[in-house]
Design a protein around this motif. Sequence first.
Motif, PDB file in Angstrom:
ATOM      1  N   LYS A 125       0.820  -1.216   0.000  1.00  0.00           N
ATOM      2  CA  LYS A 125       0.000   0.000   0.000  1.00  0.00           C
ATOM      3  C   LYS A 125       0.851   1.262   0.000  1.00  0.00           C
ATOM      4  N   SER A 126       2.018   1.192   0.626  1.00  0.00           N
ATOM      5  CA  SER A 126       2.871   2.375   0.706  1.00  0.00           C
ATOM      6  C   SER A 126       3.786   2.541  -0.501  1.00  0.00           C
ATOM      7  N   PHE A 236       9.121  -1.693   1.836  1.00  0.00           N
ATOM      8  CA  PHE A 236       7.859  -1.083   2.237  1.00  0.00           C
ATOM      9  C   PHE A 236       7.172  -1.813   3.386  1.00  0.00           C
ATOM     10  N   ASP A 240       7.138  -1.000   7.842  1.00  0.00           N
ATOM     11  CA  ASP A 240       5.832  -0.783   8.475  1.00  0.00           C
ATOM     12  C   ASP A 240       5.637  -1.740   9.650  1.00  0.00           C
TER      13      ASP A 240
END
Length: 258
Positions: A125-126, A236, A240
């Motif tokens: 998502k990032s 990524f 997170d």
Amino acid sequence: MAVDPALSELARPIEDGQPWPRPACPKCQTGYIGFSTPTEDEGHDSASARDHPAFEPEWISGTFVVRGQCENPECRQAVHGTGDYRVDYSRRSNREDFEYQGIAYSSYYTVTHLHPPMLMMPIPKSAPDEVREGVLRASRVLFADPGLAATALRATVERFLTSEGISATRPTGQFRNAHERIEEWRDADPDRPAVADLFFAVKWLGNVGTHEDSDLTAMEVLDGARVLDEAFHRLFTGPDIDAQARTINAAKGPSRQP
């Protein structure tokens, strides 16, 4: 989520009567695509050959269409597939519905196109939009042109480098090659060499895909997708998760701050 194993199964010929692979839905990413029985369309030359005195079932070939649908009742995304089929000796010991001179035969289906395309690999998502578009582009041609899909994966690495500020051109306006750009990105941070090695691997596959005599298979391209997936996971998803772990550790339990 790693590269969907069902894509590897779709990259191989599927024998008639065997369950079709159930890839993750490209729309909702929670349901799976269930496929119906393919509809065959025998080629004209193949149909004409049936009257030949030396006819053998292996002469039969043509195209097929198949329809799939997401099994998630809140999605129900339709998927349409096309490809080639041929008849050959059955690999299944219990085949009895298609025999010729006492020998069991089956149709074998090779997928060449699915629409909408199945995502070749998950997209964090990032991740930048450029990365998302690169993966989608590669996914569209995975079965139709594996060499082009490998080239698109390499371009996805270059899209990422551009998003990181690694220029695609020299001051003279000449384009820089991917190898040089990966090296610049790698050398900017001592923690990056391991990820850069993954990028190099995807670059080499992409280079093979650009050759006019490229014989890359969809399976080999999916191997490259697994490598790129690991690179993006480290860049990524990993950070997170690390940040989430730090938050839990600091709170000595779940963080419930508004």
